[in-house]
Design a protein around this motif. Structure first.
Motif, short mmCIF file in Angstrom:
data_model
loop_
_atom_site.label_atom_id
_atom_site.label_comp_id
_atom_site.label_asym_id
_atom_site.label_seq_id
_atom_site.Cartn_x
_atom_site.Cartn_y
_atom_site.Cartn_z
N THR A 1 7.04 1.94 -3.87
CA THR A 1 6.09 2.47 -5.15
C THR A 1 4.84 1.65 -4.84
OG1 THR A 1 8.05 1.34 -7.10
CG2 THR A 1 6.04 0.71 -7.42
N CYS B 1 1.37 0.80 -6.07
CA CYS B 1 0.59 0.53 -7.08
C CYS B 1 -1.17 1.00 -7.29
CB CYS B 1 0.22 -1.17 -7.61
SG CYS B 1 2.07 -1.89 -7.51
N VAL C 1 3.05 3.40 -10.00
CA VAL C 1 1.58 1.83 -11.43
C VAL C 1 0.13 2.56 -11.41
CG1 VAL C 1 2.23 0.18 -12.75
CG2 VAL C 1 4.37 1.14 -11.21
N HIS D 1 -3.16 0.86 -12.87
CA HIS D 1 -3.26 -1.04 -13.10
C HIS D 1 -5.00 -0.37 -13.71
CE1 HIS D 1 -0.33 -3.84 -12.51
NE2 HIS D 1 0.30 -2.23 -11.57
N ARG E 1 -0.30 0.06 -16.72
CA ARG E 1 -0.54 -1.11 -16.66
C ARG E 1 -1.55 -1.79 -16.82
NH1 ARG E 1 3.81 -1.10 -16.49
NH2 ARG E 1 5.13 -2.29 -14.54
N HIS F 1 -2.79 -5.06 -17.60
CA HIS F 1 -2.12 -6.79 -17.79
C HIS F 1 -3.61 -7.23 -17.91
CE1 HIS F 1 -1.47 -10.37 -16.64
NE2 HIS F 1 -0.15 -10.06 -16.35
N ASP G 1 3.42 -13.04 -13.19
CA ASP G 1 3.69 -11.89 -13.27
C ASP G 1 3.62 -11.00 -12.33
OD1 ASP G 1 1.58 -12.31 -15.06
OD2 ASP G 1 3.01 -10.93 -16.52
N LEU G 2 2.04 -10.76 -12.40
CA LEU G 2 1.00 -10.01 -11.34
C LEU G 2 1.61 -9.57 -10.30
CD1 LEU G 2 -0.16 -7.22 -12.45
CD2 LEU G 2 -2.48 -8.90 -11.51
N GLU H 1 4.93 -8.19 -9.47
CA GLU H 1 4.52 -6.61 -9.30
C GLU H 1 4.08 -6.29 -8.48
OE1 GLU H 1 3.17 -2.95 -11.95
OE2 GLU H 1 3.28 -4.91 -12.79
N SER I 1 6.70 -6.71 -4.98
CA SER I 1 7.56 -5.26 -4.62
C SER I 1 7.14 -3.87 -4.58
CB SER I 1 8.11 -5.19 -5.97
OG SER I 1 7.27 -4.83 -7.10
N ALA I 2 6.03 -3.89 -3.76
CA ALA I 2 4.76 -2.57 -3.77
C ALA I 2 5.20 -2.19 -2.50
CB ALA I 2 3.52 -2.11 -4.42
N THR J 1 -0.35 -1.59 -2.55
CA THR J 1 -0.82 -1.89 -3.52
C THR J 1 -2.73 -1.87 -2.99
OG1 THR J 1 0.38 -3.60 -4.64
CG2 THR J 1 -2.28 -3.32 -5.42
#
Length: 404
Positions: A214, A216, A246, A248, A297, A299, A314-315, A318, A321-322, A325
């Protein structure tokens, strides 16, 4: 952070400084531009006049009691800064507060007929619909015949430089091959970036197969900067470097041209309507949104007046786990490393040591904040341009940190 001296945050209270010029000159100019861009009603004109007076001569005022985000802004520092001059609080905070107040003045938050009307939309659309954009999209036809690695490198540099006039050259086959296609690059960790994304970036076979990681990407500007960001994402998906992206974006209009959901839709329509390779990119991205390979996203912290070191849990989870980024643009760089006048040779890896996963910065220099330069590069820049290189937009960087 390792034992790195931490300078104070930037303020706007020093006449002649870049932060001071933004607060004293740029913000009043933006108010005038927004006023002229729409047939606003008397109440909005009065509110804009009040904002002009307040942001140049007054103090920070509290939000109305019924403001939907009053509690959020109070946790972001509003209680602490209320009553103080805009010039005496952190510059990053002052700038963000200006755009929040501007939206309030024009009725963005409603209720009323102007609710949700982006005050910067005319400027965004004018750039997106320009002949320069036509030329840049046409250059994609030339690029399509090049090896995947050359395409990847050209699209990376397109995303880095954004709306520079020579972007068409960077996206052309000639620009993809030319070692001098990125003059002004003061730091270049692109090889490290490609290694994180599963390839060298320059090999003819790079990026084949089905990706599972993934990406970001924290977007910056709309229009002619967002388009190359989307092109890069499309290429990475199509060539198997990532399985999911993802993007942002901002939850509301911010910093004149920062990208929102509406701007992503406008950019995709621009691509799909352009024909040729650009339309292929657009259709691929449209499908990726539909099947979940591309996710938007928005946020609330994307528009916070705070550095990313203070991101919510929470950010953080995320980003942790990428696979990678990527932070795009000048403002996001300031928030990533901290809006401080670092010594330019302060290691980028030190100031981003808090970040929970692999992180990259693609940034054109438009403010004083800079890290990660070697001493020779810094000396050459100062000798040639004094300090103008920090803010002129003529230099850029690609910096990457991968946790050990």
């Amino acid at each position: 952070m390792p034992d790195t001296p931490t300078p104070p945050v930037l303020l706007g209270n020093q006449p002649g400084s870049f932060p001071h010029s933004v607060l004293a000159e740029r913000h009043p100019a933006i108010i005038r531009q927004v006023r002229e861009a729409f047939p606003y009603e008397p109440g909005q004109h009065s509110a804009l006049d009040d904002l002009l007076e307040n942001c140049t001569k007054g103090g920070i005022e509290p939000l109305p009691a019924d403001a939907h985000d009053r509690g959020l802004w109070e946790t972001w520092g509003l209680r602490e800064y209320t009553g103080r001059s805009w010039f005496d609080v952190p510059w990053l905070w002052s700038e963000s507060w200006f755009y929040r107040r501007l939206l309030q003045a024009v009725g963005w938050f409603g209720p009323g007929p102007w609710q949700g009307i982006d005050p910067f939309r005319p400027f965004k659309l004018a750039e997106l619909d320009s002949t320069e954009t036509d030329e840049e999209l046409a250059a994609l036809d030339d690029l399509a015949d090049r090896p995947a690695g050359e395409q990847a490198q050209a699209l990376l540099h397109g995303s880095l430089w954004g709306n520079r006039a020579d972007l068409g050259f960077r996206l052309s086959a000639e620009g993809a091959r030319d070692a001098d296609a990125a003059p002004g690059l003061v730091a270049d960790d692109s090889d490290r970036l490609w290694s994180v994304l599963g390839g060298t970036g320059t090999g003819t076979g790079a990026g084949t197969g089905t990706g599972t990681g993934t990406l970001c990407l924290v977007a910056d500007n709309a229009g002619r900067e967002l388009v190359p960001d989307l092109l890069l994402i499309a290429h990475l998906l199509a060539h198997g470097r990532i399985g999911r992206a993802v993007l942002h974006i901002k939850p509301y209009p911010y910093y004149v041209s920062d990208a929102t959901t509406a701007d992503v839709v406008d950019a995709l329509r621009r691509l799909t309507g352009a024909g040729g390779a650009a339309a292929d990119f657009g259709r691929h991205l449209w499908s990726a949104l539909a099947d979940g390979r591309l996710v938007l996203r928005a946020h609330p912290f994307s528009s916070a007046p705070l550095p990313y070191e203070q991101m919510p849990a929470d950010l953080r989870a995320e980003f942790a786990s990428a696979t990678l980024t990527i932070f795009k643009g000048d403002l996001n760089y300031r928030r990533l490393v901290g809006d401080r006048l670092w010594s330019p040779t302060t290691p980028f890896t030190d100031v981003t040591a808090y970040f929970p996963g692999p992180v990259a910065a693609l940034r054109t220099l438009k403010s004083d904040v800079i890290t990660g330069l070697d001493r020779r590069t810094e000396a050459e820049l100062v000798a040639a341009e004094d300090q103008r290189w920090r803010t002129s937009g003529t230099h850029a960087l690609i910096q990457v940190r991968v946790p050990g």
